[in-house]
Design an enzyme around this catalytic site. Structure first.
Site, mmCIF file in Angstrom:
data_model
loop_
_atom_site.group_PDB
_atom_site.id
_atom_site.type_symbol
_atom_site.label_atom_id
_atom_site.label_comp_id
_atom_site.label_asym_id
_atom_site.label_seq_id
_atom_site.Cartn_x
_atom_site.Cartn_y
_atom_site.Cartn_z
ATOM 1 N N CYS A 51 0.826 -1.217 0.000
ATOM 2 C CA CYS A 51 0.000 0.000 0.000
ATOM 3 C C CYS A 51 0.859 1.265 0.000
ATOM 4 C CB CYS A 51 -0.918 -0.041 1.221
ATOM 5 S SG CYS A 51 -1.642 1.537 1.664
ATOM 6 N N CYS A 54 0.074 3.848 2.763
ATOM 7 C CA CYS A 54 0.554 3.326 4.053
ATOM 8 C C CYS A 54 2.021 3.693 4.254
ATOM 9 C CB CYS A 54 0.399 1.809 4.115
ATOM 10 S SG CYS A 54 -1.281 1.194 3.902
#
Length: 389
Positions: A51, A54
């Site tokens: 991600c 993230c």
């Protein structure tokens, strides 16, 4: 595909440890027990390794002193990969489907608040303050909606908070929001399109009803393209059985040809089946379908060719197929030589046993990386292994 430089990773790690959020290294049960003992909530950074947002949160926001001061004082903090270990069950328990998701739970493991996405420092601290204020928690916001709240900003915020974790409730929120909207902006349309992915949903009916308003913002051509995509997505959901991992090709092709040509329908079906096969780790099927789909790659961009070649490098072992991937990578380099595709080419040459060309392209890739400021650590490891040989 490429990682942060070793220096940057060490710097970020040291910075985070020095003054950012302090994440517990123990298991989830221990984290809950500590929170209960200290009468605190648990903050969970629910992330995955792939991600992008993230990683940006970990790099830009978690290390901030103001963030660390607030979160360390008010929460027991846990950083959990939702695709590994106990994170898999935690993702199921709290219905985590988008990343990053931020969960706030009490010492008993009961969810009290949640939100998601990349945000800057001040907004991230506000998330924490909202979690600590019972009147601003998600349960309170839901109750406010049930009591009849119609403020557009409130509704839009609540729809965003719940669209992944509780799509049915989010649909009700959006229905109230869009029923009152006479003019739509780009953000409204993005939210509506996300919610309208099921052709049987009320939101798809809203998407159709507001065709004129949407077309005024994104053009009629783009509206038709999105509408077509939604219809295709709906057909795929009805054509694929996740339990048996089987496809009803005839159903999809019959229905799809009501709004597209047979050739286009067959290509879209095959492409989607290839992607599903890769996700299911049915590499033989993925390999076969991908080769059939990409007999002619002349119209593909350098980036598309590189992605195609890299996927074969990571997943395919058949030498003849890997040679085809080498050709894709070569074509990508010819169109736009850069660090990423030269690295792909070097790795593919190494995998098919052509160490001479692997070394040559690894050296080129490293030089390009240094020129453009990219991280070449992985390519340098490859070159070192080739030099030792």
């Amino acid at each position: 595909m490429k990682k942060l430089t070793i220096f940057s990773a060490l710097f970020i790690g040291a910075f985070a440890f020095a003054q950012g959020i302090k994440f517990e290294e123990s298991g989830f049960a221990t984290v809950l027990a500590k929170a209960k003992k200290e009468n605190k909530l648990v903050f969970i950074d629910a992330y995955t390794t792939w991600c992008g947002p993230c990683k940006l949160m970990a790099k830009n926001v978690f290390p901030q002193k103001t963030v660390g001061d607030y979160y360390n004082a008010n929460f027991v903090n846990a950083k959990i990969d939702m695709e590994k270990g106990e994170g898999i069950e935690i993702a199921k328990k709290y219905n985590v489907k988008a990343f990053p998701t931020y969960l706030f739970v009490d010492g008993n493991g009961e969810l009290v608040h949640r939100t998601l996405g990349y945000v800057e420092e001040n907004d991230f601290i506000q998330f924490a303050k909202d979690a600590g204020d019972p009147s601003k928690r998600l349960t309170a916001l839901k109750q406010k909606f049930e009591d009849g709240e119609k403020d557009p900003e409130f509704l839009k915020n609540l729809a965003g908070l719940t669209m992944y974790s509780d799509p049915e409730f989010s649909g009700k929120v959006m229905e109230r929001y869009f029923n009152a909207k006479t003019e739509l902006n780009q953000e409204d349309i993005q939210m509506l399109v996300f919610a309208a992915q099921n052709i049987d949903s009320p939101m798809y009916k809203t998407f159709q009803a507001k065709k004129a308003q949407i077309s005024n913002v994104i053009t009629p051509e783009k509206y038709e393209a999105i509408d077509k995509s939604i219809k295709i997505s709906g057909l795929f959901k009805k054509s694929y059985n996740a339990d048996t991992k089987s496809w009803n090709d005839n159903y999809f092709l019959t229905e799809a040809q009501k709004f597209m040509s047979k050739e286009e329908a067959e290509k879209i079906l095959k492409k989607t089946q290839a992607g599903r096969a890769l996700r299911d780790k049915d590499i033989a099927k993925y390999e076969k379908l991908t080769l059939e789909l990409n007999k002619d790659t002349s119209a593909m961009s350098s980036e598309e060719l590189n992605s195609l070649a890299w996927n074969f490098f990571e997943n395919v072992t058949n030498k003849a197929s890997l040679e085809k991937a080498v050709a894709w990578a070569q074509e990508s380099v010819k169109k736009n030589e850069n660090y990423a595709n030269t690295d792909t080419l070097a790795n593919l040459y190494n995998k098919v046993g052509d160490k001479k060309n692997a070394k040559l392209w690894a050296e080129k890739s490293i030089a390009l990386a240094k020129k453009s400021g990219e991280d070449s650590a992985d390519t340098e490891k490859l070159l070192k292994s080739l030099t030792i040989q």
